[in-house]
Motif scaffolding. Structure first.
Motif, PDB file in Angstrom:
ATOM      1  N   HIS A   1      -2.493  32.296   3.526  1.00 29.52           N
ATOM      2  CA  HIS A   1      -1.383  33.197   3.237  1.00 29.52           C
ATOM      3  C   HIS A   1      -1.398  33.494   1.746  1.00 29.52           C
ATOM      4  O   HIS A   1      -1.764  32.658   0.926  1.00 29.52           O
ATOM      5  CB  HIS A   1      -0.036  32.594   3.647  1.00 29.52           C
ATOM      6  N   VAL A   2      -1.016  34.696   1.390  1.00 29.78           N
ATOM      7  CA  VAL A   2      -1.067  35.139  -0.003  1.00 29.78           C
ATOM      8  C   VAL A   2      -0.302  34.205  -0.939  1.00 29.78           C
ATOM      9  O   VAL A   2      -0.683  34.028  -2.086  1.00 29.78           O
ATOM     10  CB  VAL A   2      -0.583  36.604  -0.137  1.00 29.78           C
ATOM     11  N   GLU A   3       0.742  33.575  -0.458  1.00 28.12           N
ATOM     12  CA  GLU A   3       1.528  32.683  -1.312  1.00 28.12           C
ATOM     13  C   GLU A   3       0.773  31.407  -1.676  1.00 28.12           C
ATOM     14  O   GLU A   3       1.099  30.759  -2.655  1.00 28.12           O
ATOM     15  CB  GLU A   3       2.851  32.333  -0.641  1.00 28.12           C
ATOM     16  N   SER A   4      -0.243  31.038  -0.891  1.00 31.74           N
ATOM     17  CA  SER A   4      -0.967  29.796  -1.174  1.00 31.74           C
ATOM     18  C   SER A   4      -2.455  30.036  -1.412  1.00 31.74           C
ATOM     19  O   SER A   4      -3.252  29.120  -1.345  1.00 31.74           O
ATOM     20  CB  SER A   4      -0.772  28.813  -0.024  1.00 31.74           C
ATOM     21  N   TRP A   5      -2.844  31.250  -1.743  1.00 32.38           N
ATOM     22  CA  TRP A   5      -4.258  31.590  -1.875  1.00 32.38           C
ATOM     23  C   TRP A   5      -4.953  30.844  -3.004  1.00 32.38           C
ATOM     24  O   TRP A   5      -6.135  30.596  -2.959  1.00 32.38           O
ATOM     25  CB  TRP A   5      -4.427  33.099  -2.060  1.00 32.38           C
ATOM     26  N   HIS A   6      -4.244  30.485  -4.031  1.00 30.17           N
ATOM     27  CA  HIS A   6      -4.834  29.862  -5.215  1.00 30.17           C
ATOM     28  C   HIS A   6      -4.860  28.338  -5.151  1.00 30.17           C
ATOM     29  O   HIS A   6      -5.286  27.694  -6.082  1.00 30.17           O
ATOM     30  CB  HIS A   6      -4.069  30.317  -6.460  1.00 30.17           C
ATOM     31  N   GLN A   7      -4.430  27.755  -4.067  1.00 31.30           N
ATOM     32  CA  GLN A   7      -4.262  26.308  -4.014  1.00 31.30           C
ATOM     33  C   GLN A   7      -5.507  25.598  -3.478  1.00 31.30           C
ATOM     34  O   GLN A   7      -5.526  25.074  -2.377  1.00 31.30           O
ATOM     35  CB  GLN A   7      -3.040  25.944  -3.186  1.00 31.30           C
ATOM     36  N   GLY A   8      -6.560  25.617  -4.272  1.00 31.95           N
ATOM     37  CA  GLY A   8      -7.724  24.798  -3.967  1.00 31.95           C
ATOM     38  C   GLY A   8      -8.814  25.416  -3.117  1.00 31.95           C
ATOM     39  O   GLY A   8      -9.859  24.815  -2.946  1.00 31.95           O
TER      40      GLY A   8
ATOM     41  N   THR B   1      -0.211  40.897  -2.641  1.00 32.95           N
ATOM     42  CA  THR B   1      -1.642  41.127  -2.410  1.00 32.95           C
ATOM     43  C   THR B   1      -2.233  42.082  -3.437  1.00 32.95           C
ATOM     44  O   THR B   1      -3.356  41.871  -3.877  1.00 32.95           O
ATOM     45  CB  THR B   1      -1.924  41.637  -0.985  1.00 32.95           C
ATOM     46  N   VAL B   2      -1.504  43.115  -3.849  1.00 33.50           N
ATOM     47  CA  VAL B   2      -2.079  44.031  -4.843  1.00 33.50           C
ATOM     48  C   VAL B   2      -2.271  43.348  -6.191  1.00 33.50           C
ATOM     49  O   VAL B   2      -3.114  43.767  -6.977  1.00 33.50           O
ATOM     50  CB  VAL B   2      -1.276  45.356  -4.998  1.00 33.50           C
TER      51      VAL B   2
END
Length: 174
Positions: free
Chosen positions: A18-25, A42-43
C-alpha cells in the motif's frame, strides 16, 4: 473499495504494497513496479520509484489537476476560480511535458472543482523517464503475474503499489 475488492488481486503472486507503507523496507531496486492510481500519495512517490526501480508503470484511472507547488489561498469562488486553476495547471503541464500525446493523456476532462488539485513537482518529469510509463487503459483484472488492462495487454510486474483504489468514477475496473 479496497485493494482486496479488485478483481483477481488475490491471484497475483508478486508483492503487494500500500502506498502508505511503500518505503518500509521493501527493496524496489531492479523490480518492475505497477503503481495503481494517481492520488495525492502515489503522484508524490512515482518520481522516487522511477529513480530506484527497473521499470515503473503508472495505471491512471483519470487524469488529475496537478501543480508543482501549493497554490496559496482561494483566488475567488466559482467559475473564475475554476478557470484560473485550470489555466495554471495546464500551463504547468505544457511546460513540463513535451510529448503532445502524453500531455493529452494527462489533461483532465473535468473541472478542477470535481477532484482535489494535487501537488507534485516532479511527477511529470518522472513519467517521461525511459523506465516509466503511464497506462491509461482501464484495468480489466489482476493476474498471477501482474495487471491485465482492457486492451488485452498483460503487464508483468514484480510488485504492485496500491494507492487510492477507487478512482474518480468509483472504481478502476471496467
Amino acid at each position: 473499495m479496497t485493494a482486496s475488492d479488485l478483481r483477481g488481486v488475490d491471484t497475483y503472486r508478486g508483492d503487494r504494497i500500500h502506498v502508505e507503507s511503500w518505503h518500509q523496507g521493501y527493496d524496489f531496486a531492479d523490480k518492475r513496479v505497477a503503481v495503481i492510481g494517481t492520488d495525492s500519495r502515489t503522484v508524490r512517490i512515482v518520481p522516487e520509484l522511477a529513480g530506484i526501480a527497473a521499470f515503473v508503470k503508472v495505471f491512471q484511472c483519470a487524469p488529475r489537476w496537478i501543480f508543482p507547488y501549493a497554490v496559496p489561498g482561494q483566488f475567488t469562488e466559482g467559475p473564475v476560480r475554476q478557470w484560473v486553476v485550470a489555466r495554471l495547471a495546464r500551463a504547468h503541464l505544457r511546460t513540463q511535458v513535451e510529448d503532445p500525446w502524453l500531455r493529452r493523456q494527462l489533461t483532465p476532462d473535468h473541472p478542477p472543482e470535481a477532484t482535489r488539485v494535487l501537488v507534485a513537482g516532479d511527477y511529470y518529469r518522472a513519467l517521461q523517464q525511459p523506465n516509466c510509463k503511464l497506462i491509461d487503459w482501464p484495468i480489466a483484472t489482476f493476474s498471477p503475474v501482474g495487471v491485465r488492462t482492457s486492451d488485452g495487454v498483460e503487464h508483468h510486474v514484480d510488485a504492485i503499489v496500491f494507492g487510492d483504489a477507487r478512482g474518480r468514477d468509483g472504481q478502476y475496473l471496467r
